[in-house]
Design an enzyme around this catalytic site. Structure first.
Site, short mmCIF file in Angstrom:
data_model
loop_
_atom_site.label_atom_id
_atom_site.label_comp_id
_atom_site.label_asym_id
_atom_site.label_seq_id
_atom_site.Cartn_x
_atom_site.Cartn_y
_atom_site.Cartn_z
N ARG A 40 32.67 18.30 -32.73
CA ARG A 40 31.70 19.11 -31.97
C ARG A 40 30.52 19.44 -32.87
NH1 ARG A 40 34.75 23.35 -28.05
NH2 ARG A 40 32.69 23.27 -27.08
N PRO A 41 29.67 18.42 -33.13
CA PRO A 41 28.54 18.64 -34.05
C PRO A 41 27.51 19.61 -33.47
CG PRO A 41 28.33 16.50 -32.96
CD PRO A 41 29.64 17.09 -32.51
N ILE A 42 26.70 20.20 -34.35
CA ILE A 42 25.60 21.06 -33.86
C ILE A 42 24.25 20.57 -34.42
CG2 ILE A 42 27.02 23.12 -33.45
CD1 ILE A 42 25.67 24.26 -36.02
N ASP A 43 24.20 19.27 -34.72
CA ASP A 43 22.96 18.72 -35.28
C ASP A 43 21.76 18.93 -34.36
OD1 ASP A 43 24.62 16.74 -33.77
OD2 ASP A 43 22.80 15.54 -33.91
N GLN A 44 21.96 18.90 -33.05
CA GLN A 44 20.81 19.05 -32.13
C GLN A 44 20.31 20.50 -32.11
OE1 GLN A 44 19.26 16.29 -30.69
NE2 GLN A 44 20.73 15.38 -32.13
N ILE A 81 32.06 13.00 -22.06
CA ILE A 81 31.43 14.02 -22.92
C ILE A 81 32.19 14.20 -24.25
CG2 ILE A 81 30.64 16.43 -23.07
CD1 ILE A 81 29.24 14.95 -20.80
N ARG A 138 33.57 29.04 -29.94
CA ARG A 138 32.52 28.06 -30.11
C ARG A 138 31.13 28.69 -29.96
NH1 ARG A 138 31.50 23.51 -32.38
NH2 ARG A 138 29.81 22.42 -31.38
N LYS A 144 31.78 32.45 -17.72
CA LYS A 144 32.01 32.57 -19.17
C LYS A 144 30.86 31.95 -19.96
CE LYS A 144 34.76 29.47 -21.38
NZ LYS A 144 34.15 28.85 -22.56
C1 EPZ Z 1 29.53 23.65 -23.53
O1 EPZ Z 1 29.91 23.26 -24.84
C2 EPZ Z 1 30.69 24.42 -22.96
N1 EPZ Z 1 30.96 25.55 -23.83
C3 EPZ Z 1 31.92 23.52 -22.85
O2 EPZ Z 1 32.90 24.26 -22.14
C4 EPZ Z 1 31.59 22.28 -22.03
O3 EPZ Z 1 32.67 21.37 -22.08
C5 EPZ Z 1 30.35 21.58 -22.60
O4 EPZ Z 1 29.24 22.52 -22.71
C6 EPZ Z 1 29.87 20.41 -21.75
O5 EPZ Z 1 29.58 20.87 -20.45
C7 EPZ Z 1 30.17 26.62 -23.78
O6 EPZ Z 1 29.21 26.70 -23.03
C8 EPZ Z 1 30.52 27.74 -24.69
P1 EPZ Z 1 27.46 20.28 -25.50
P2 EPZ Z 1 28.81 22.74 -25.87
O7 EPZ Z 1 26.61 20.70 -26.62
O8 EPZ Z 1 27.52 23.41 -25.58
C9 EPZ Z 1 27.45 16.36 -28.26
C10 EPZ Z 1 34.96 25.18 -21.69
O9 EPZ Z 1 36.06 24.65 -21.43
N2 EPZ Z 1 26.61 17.15 -29.17
O10 EPZ Z 1 26.87 20.17 -24.14
O11 EPZ Z 1 29.37 22.88 -27.22
C11 EPZ Z 1 28.88 16.87 -28.21
O12 EPZ Z 1 29.66 16.35 -29.26
C12 EPZ Z 1 34.10 24.63 -22.79
O13 EPZ Z 1 34.52 26.17 -21.11
C13 EPZ Z 1 26.03 16.53 -30.26
O14 EPZ Z 1 26.23 15.34 -30.53
O15 EPZ Z 1 28.74 21.23 -25.43
C14 EPZ Z 1 29.32 16.41 -26.84
O16 EPZ Z 1 29.72 15.05 -26.91
C15 EPZ Z 1 34.78 23.53 -23.57
N3 EPZ Z 1 25.24 17.29 -31.09
C16 EPZ Z 1 28.03 16.48 -26.00
O17 EPZ Z 1 26.96 16.51 -26.94
C17 EPZ Z 1 24.99 18.60 -30.85
O18 EPZ Z 1 24.25 19.22 -31.62
C18 EPZ Z 1 27.91 17.71 -25.11
O19 EPZ Z 1 28.13 18.88 -25.87
C19 EPZ Z 1 25.57 19.21 -29.73
C20 EPZ Z 1 26.37 18.46 -28.89
#
Ligand code: EPZ
Length: 427
Positions: free
Chosen positions: A122-126, A327, A93, A22
């Site tokens: 779930r921020p997207i600042d990065q 996480i 998402r 997925k």
């Molecule tokens: C992906 O989410 C997956 N979703 C999630 O799977 C998975 O839990 C996650 O990665 C971690 O492995 C998809 O791929 C669609 P991240 P993503 O950015 O990319 C913080 C599932 O069940 N963060 O790696 O959104 C964030 O808050 C789903 O299939 C920032 O601070 O996750 C978190 O604490 C749920 N700023 C950490 O980083 C940002 O700009 C990791 O998030 C982005 C993230």
């Protein structure tokens, strides 16, 4: 509304074939925009998030042809839009990948604040940091995120947090930018590597995916390709846990065993026996379950998406387990449902302490998100008696044919419409 009705207590036995990943599919589909041509994508899981991604591509003007249930031809030569319809982007998402892909090809994109599982903030600042380093300007108005750039130019980007989404959006936005972009502190998940492989098949120059540093040399243009998506690590892990938790014996086929290692190691410590083959693993358990200490971490650490499933299994281990969620802030919401089944789990912030109980009892349950929902399915399979799970739309966002796959393993599970007559017929 639909429900799953599950009569548990039977060990799972037989074979299950794992679908495409997925979290790779939902990035590779938007990435077809960059090809400006025809791509054939194979091994797409037939799940809601993939359907929504295809609907978004269609709304943007892509020509889409279904070749079979899991294979689509997508022609992005003549796209007409750069704004993702609000009602579609809110449904998942991963709609944020359309920001990177559209920005890269057209210099502008608009997407509503993404939806998806509620796991805390779930921020997207990065993601925005990467776009901005490449020369884009972003704004958020009435819940819509817009990004725009006259021209994208290579940059050196250090992510403050390891993020799957930001790493993939960094690649998407840099592939056509002028010069060499260096992304540091990258996520290393198998789906990050899969996206890089797809982009390279389309003519991009991405190196180092799967390590902390990814280098993207911008190319003038890309083209279409045929690509097959990797198997889903978390779907495979879910069936592995279901086999171990029910004391079953299951051959999990169409997997990449290397991707499953963090899960395999923990299951073996818990008492399961795992045999690895080239593209399959067999999971069985006859002895008792041992308690574990688990900390979720970015890949190659133990995946957060497996945490609810493992906790369910550990709820009947002989002794005390501790599970630390590293996480997400809010990923223990399923614990209240497990308490209804007699589990003894105390949550304090990001740590759950699980005292193993003899048996889980059946109960009416509600899925709060995708993996929590899958965990409740496993819990219901472990309990002697009939449980019902509502809000199954969360589960169906991410698991292809879960009912049929479990039935083939001997599980008594049915999907019903939730009016009383249907319920009495199902039991
Ligand atoms: C992906 O989410 C997956 N979703 C999630 O799977 C998975 O839990 C996650 O990665 C971690 O492995 C998809 O791929 C669609 P991240 P993503 O950015 O990319 C913080 C599932 O069940 N963060 O790696 O959104 C964030 O808050 C789903 O299939 C920032 O601070 O996750 C978190 O604490 C749920 N700023 C950490 O980083 C940002 O700009 C990791 O998030 C982005 C993230």
């Amino acid at each position: 509304m639909e429900k799953f009705v599950i009569k548990g207590g039977t060990p799972l036995e037989g074979e299950v074939t794992i679908s495409g990943a997925k979290n790779a599919a939902v990035a590779i589909l938007p990435a077809t925009i960059l090809a400006s041509g025809k791509c054939v994508i194979e091994n797409l899981p037939c799940i809601r998030d993939v359907n929504v991604s295809l609907e978004i591509l269609h709304a943007l003007g892509a020509q889409i042809r279904m070749l079979d249930r899991n294979t689509y031809e997508i022609d992005t030569t003549h796209l007409t839009g750069t704004e993702v319809p609000d009602e579609l982007s809110r449904q998942m998402r991963a709609s944020y990948y359309f920001l990177g892909a559209l920005l890269s090809r057209f210099g502008r994109a608009q997407v509503a604040m993404p939806g998806g599982c509620n796991l805390g903030p779930r921020p997207i600042d990065q993601h925005l940091k990467a776009f901005s380093a490449l020369g884009a300007v972003d704004s958020v108005d009435y819940g819509m995120i817009s990004v725009r750039a006259q021209k994208l130019t290579a940059a050196h980007i250090f992510f403050d947090k390891v993020s799957v989404g930001a790493t993939m959006n960094g690649m998407l936005s840099a592939v056509l930018a002028e010069g060499q972009t260096v992304l540091e502190n990258c996520a290393k998940e198998p789906h990050v590597v899969d996206l890089a492989n797809f982009l390279n098949m389309c003519g991009a120059d991405v190196r180092g995916a799967g390590t902390d540093v990814i280098k993207v040399r911008g190319v003038a243009q890309m083209h279409g390709c045929d690509y097959s998506i990797i198997p889903d690590q978390i779907e495979a892990g879910s069936y592995m846990v279901a086999a171990a938790a029910t004391g079953g014996n299951v051959l999990v086929k169409n997997v990449i065993p290397k991707h499953l290692e963090p899960i395999t190691v923990k299951l073996e410590r818990a008492g399961a026996v795992i045999e690895e083959f080239d593209d399959a693993v067999r999971v069985s358990r006859t002895g008792e379950l041992h308690p574990l200490k688990i900390n979720t971490m970015p890949h190659p650490g133990f995946p957060t998406d497996m945490q609810p499933l493992m906790s369910v299994m550990l709820s009947v281990a002989k002794g005390t387990s501790t599970v630390t969620e590293g996480i997400w802030d809010n990923r223990f919401r399923y614990v209240d449902e497990l308490a209804r089944m007699g589990a003894n789990i105390q949550v304090d912030g990001q740590i759950a302490v699980i005292e193993g109980v003899e048996k889980l009892q059946p109960a009416p349950l509600r899925a709060s998100d995708l993996r929590a929902g899958a965990a409740l399915v496993v819990a219901a399979l472990m309990a002697n008696g009939t449980s019902e799970i509502s809000e199954i739309q969360h589960i169906e966002r991410g698991y292809e044919n879960i009912v049929e796959k479990l039935q083939a393993l001997g599980a008594q599970i049915t999907r019903i419409e939730t009016h009383p007559a249907a319920l009495s017929q199902a039991l």
